[in-house]
Design a protein around this motif. Structure first.
Motif, PDB file in Angstrom:
ATOM      1  N   LEU A 148       0.828  -1.201   0.000  1.00  0.00           N
ATOM      2  CA  LEU A 148       0.000   0.000   0.000  1.00  0.00           C
ATOM      3  C   LEU A 148       0.867   1.257   0.000  1.00  0.00           C
ATOM      4  CD1 LEU A 148      -2.938  -0.724   2.484  1.00  0.00           C
ATOM      5  CD2 LEU A 148      -3.175  -0.043   0.094  1.00  0.00           C
ATOM      6  N   ILE A 149       0.421   2.264  -0.728  1.00  0.00           N
ATOM      7  CA  ILE A 149       1.083   3.562  -0.764  1.00  0.00           C
ATOM      8  C   ILE A 149       0.083   4.603  -0.268  1.00  0.00           C
ATOM      9  CG2 ILE A 149       2.108   5.339  -2.238  1.00  0.00           C
ATOM     10  CD1 ILE A 149       2.888   3.096  -4.187  1.00  0.00           C
ATOM     11  N   LEU A 150       0.502   5.422   0.668  1.00  0.00           N
ATOM     12  CA  LEU A 150      -0.330   6.516   1.173  1.00  0.00           C
ATOM     13  C   LEU A 150       0.245   7.815   0.633  1.00  0.00           C
ATOM     14  CD1 LEU A 150      -2.768   7.045   2.979  1.00  0.00           C
ATOM     15  CD2 LEU A 150      -1.208   7.323   4.907  1.00  0.00           C
ATOM     16  N   ALA A 151      -0.566   8.559  -0.102  1.00  0.00           N
ATOM     17  CA  ALA A 151      -0.075   9.726  -0.828  1.00  0.00           C
ATOM     18  C   ALA A 151      -0.886  10.964  -0.474  1.00  0.00           C
ATOM     19  CB  ALA A 151      -0.153   9.460  -2.334  1.00  0.00           C
ATOM     20  N   TYR A 152      -0.178  12.037  -0.125  1.00  0.00           N
ATOM     21  CA  TYR A 152      -0.823  13.302   0.226  1.00  0.00           C
ATOM     22  C   TYR A 152      -0.885  14.191  -1.010  1.00  0.00           C
ATOM     23  CZ  TYR A 152      -1.635  17.715   2.714  1.00  0.00           C
ATOM     24  OH  TYR A 152      -2.154  18.899   3.151  1.00  0.00           O
TER      25      TYR A 152
END
Length: 354
Positions: free
Chosen positions: A193-197
């Motif tokens: 998973l990648i969490l991107a702002y």
């Protein structure tokens, strides 16, 4: 004595929006979410001076209130005031300092986590026997009832309970099902998973207002999307419990396509382009975390393609944020150590910690 608390933020996988009362009171809602190692923090101490001081490090603001006067909700530190009004009747003064690991409007449930964190600090101060259900329910009452803030209920329950949860929302009750997921599946999710702002914050109440209006006027496209998301949350839960993380990643795409049908303001050109870039680079699926319109997005990709997806996101102007899952809910503790008080500088209504 110092009383401290931290409450985790959450990412929502599926069903977000079906936890809003206008929908869940009629049809019932299902939400699948997990908390992460980003927190809302509260520091609380009693003072001899009969005055309440609330410092927000996120907004660099200070609010002072005479302890013997009624608290007024006027847009200044209202979340803290709401908790104080419900949990504190003492004559001594208070000093409260709050800060958050995520910016306001991020889509990670930071405001509700702050309310949960504040309640946790007062629970520690007063030795209250409050269960996670008690804390979450009271946080909802403060935000949705006392303060009249539009929104759902998943954020408060996620922050109070922590971990992976499948939540069921009905008019007269909420059930939180804590999921026992195999450790290898959890590791796989963290790895892929990648969490991107997106660097674009939004006012969630406006988006939620659109969703509420769509339910009230019986907009069939919006209602069907919410019905589908509710059922979809069940399928995503099954994928996690039965050890099918790649299928879970593909289901995120369906969740995003259906979520966008709930209200026109959920997505925009920038978010659509970011999503398209990530999929072209190899992401199996993804979605916005929270109401939509901006904030954080998440993407699931096979490990061999993760770097390519991250590079595509950075090229699109997105900030990739590292994280791990947090399996505990709100935590509170006491500190009797004499700590150095930060030097403070007051400039009008600004509070800066040196």
């Amino acid at each position: 004595m110092f009383y401290r608390s931290k409450a985790p933020l959450r990412i929502s996988f599926a069903g977000g929006g079906t936890d809003i009362a206008s929908y869940s009171d009629i049809y019932g809602g299902n939400v699948l979410n997990v908390t992460i190692n980003k927190y809302a923090y509260t520091h609380l101490e009693l003072r001899e001076v009969p005055q309440i001081e609330i410092y927000s490090q996120d907004f660099e603001s200070i609010t002072r209130i005479k302890a013997n006067k009624d608290l007024q909700f006027n847009g200044e530190s209202d979340l803290a005031k709401g908790v104080i009004k419900r949990f504190y009747e003492g004559s001594a003064g208070l000093r409260i300092v709050t800060h958050n690991d995520a910016p306001p409007g991020s889509g990670l449930g930071s405001s509700s986590a702050m309310v949960v964190s504040l309640i946790g600090a007062f629970r520690e101060l007063k030795n209250l026997a409050l269960s996670p259900y008690d804390i979450a329910r009271r946080a909802c009452e403060i935000e949705r009832g006392d303060l009249g803030i539009l929104g759902g209920m998943q954020d408060q329950y996620a922050s109070a309970f922590g971990g992976f949860n499948f939540m069921e929302f009905q008019k007269d009750h909420v059930i939180v099902n804590s999921l026992r997921i195999d450790p290898w599946v959890i590791h796989e999710l963290e790895y892929n998973l990648i969490l991107a702002y997106t660097r674009k914050n939004r006012l969630s109440s406006r988006i939620i207002e659109s969703q509420v209006k769509n339910v009230e006027r019986n907009d069939q496209a919006s209602l069907n999307a919410m019905h589908n998301l509710k059922a979809h949350a069940v399928e995503m839960k099954k994928a996690l419990l039965t050890g099918r993380p790649d299928e879970f990643g593909k289901l995120l795409d369906y969740a995003w396509q259906e979520k966008k049908k709930m209200a026109a303001t959920i997505s925009n050109g920038q978010l659509d382009q970011i999503y398209e870039d990530a999929v072209k680079a190899g992401a199996l699926g993804g979605k916005v975390s929270g109401a939509g319109g901006g904030g954080f997005m998440m993407f699931y990709c096979e490990s061999t393609r993760k770097r390519r997806v991250m590079e595509a996101l950075v090229k699109a102007g997105v900030e990739v944020m590292s994280f791990n899952f947090e399996l505990s809910g709100v935590q509170s503790w006491r500190s009797s150590r004499e700590l150095r008080t930060p030097q403070t500088v007051f400039t009008k209504d600004k509070f800066l910690a040196a």
